[in-house]
Design a protein around this motif. Structure first.
Motif: not given
Length: 275
Positions: A200-216
């Motif tokens: 779950a942690e790996q997926m949440l980190r990846r999800s956050l990284k994608i959002r940071e790229v999209y939104f800052g």
């Protein structure tokens, strides 16, 4: 070319409905409701109250009323829209699937889970039939159904739906698409509740990284992703790192008054926020 009055009015109604959808996302619900209502009134006066052109505004207003905790009014509008669409499009059109999915979300929001389930399932069936098994809209139905099945305690079935949705989105949209981030988040929530914290942690980190790229890295729309990581890391006893994510989330929330800081408080450490 010059447009007839009726055609101009329909274009105005479309613009009003589009603007309503935009400001609804921005939290301007009262103004959005007025715009949707005006759009419906214009369209109804020109094409009639049971015309297909009215349904987009009906559904938009119904979704807004859902967010305002007015389920009875929203349900009536969803049912009206669905009846019109079935009349014009037949029972198996993709727009019917959209209407079913929207109504199912409303029922889920008022805890009518058993009522929502067949609507999600029918929406999924229509989309698979009309669009193909690997279409992004099929992934949306799978993800929504997975969230509901988890609520009903069918966690194995829910995990299967979320994994299928993630696979479709990665294949059709690319591994770094925002919709992939949503699938990662929902699957991570499920895995966390099953005690599979590392995955779950790996997926949440990846999800956050994608959002940071999209939104800052300081955008309000990453607050929930930060909060989820805080909660999961805290559960695992990784307190120092968890605190870093909590501080980031609170800083963003405090800098953006439209973002609720409640989701950043430790009192919600027993939950994980879902999108």
């Amino acid at each position: 070319r010059l447009l007839p009055d009726g055609e101009c009015s329909l274009l105005l109604a479309t613009s009003l409905s589009n603007l309503a959808g935009l400001i609804m996302i921005q939290g301007q619900h009262k103004d959005a409701e007025s715009l949707y209502s005006e759009s419906i009134a214009i369209r109804t006066s020109i094409v009639g109250e049971d015309h297909l052109d009215v349904t987009d505004s009906l559904e938009g207003l119904a979704q807004l009323l859902t967010t305002q905790n007015k389920p009875d009014e929203a349900k009536r509008l969803f049912e009206r829209s669905l009846k019109i669409r079935e009349k014009y499009l037949g029972p198996d059109h993709p727009d019917i699937a959209t209407s079913l999915n929207s109504k199912a979300k409303l029922l889920k929001s008022v805890h009518e889970f058993e009522g929502a389930k067949p609507l999600y399932e029918r929406s999924l069936e229509i989309r698979q039939k009309c669009l193909g098994a690997d279409h992004p809209d099929v992934a949306t139905s799978l993800d929504d159904l997975g969230v509901l099945l988890k609520t009903l305690g069918r966690v194995g079935d829910a995990e299967d739906k979320h994994r299928r949705a993630l696979k479709i989105r990665e294949k059709s949209l690319g591994e770094d698409h925002l919709e992939v981030a949503k699938s990662l988040n929902n699957l991570a929530v499920l895995l966390a509740t099953r005690g599979r914290h590392d995955e779950a942690e790996q997926m949440l980190r990846r999800s956050l990284k994608i959002r940071e790229v999209y939104f800052g890295e300081e955008h309000p729309l990453i607050v929930h992703a930060l909060d989820n990581l805080f909660i999961l890391l805290k559960v695992q006893g990784k307190y120092d790192e968890a605190r870093e994510f909590l501080v980031r989330a609170k800083d963003i929330a405090e800098a953006n008054p439209t973002v609720s800081t409640a989701v950043c408080e430790e009192t919600l450490g027993v939950t994980i926020v879902r999108h």
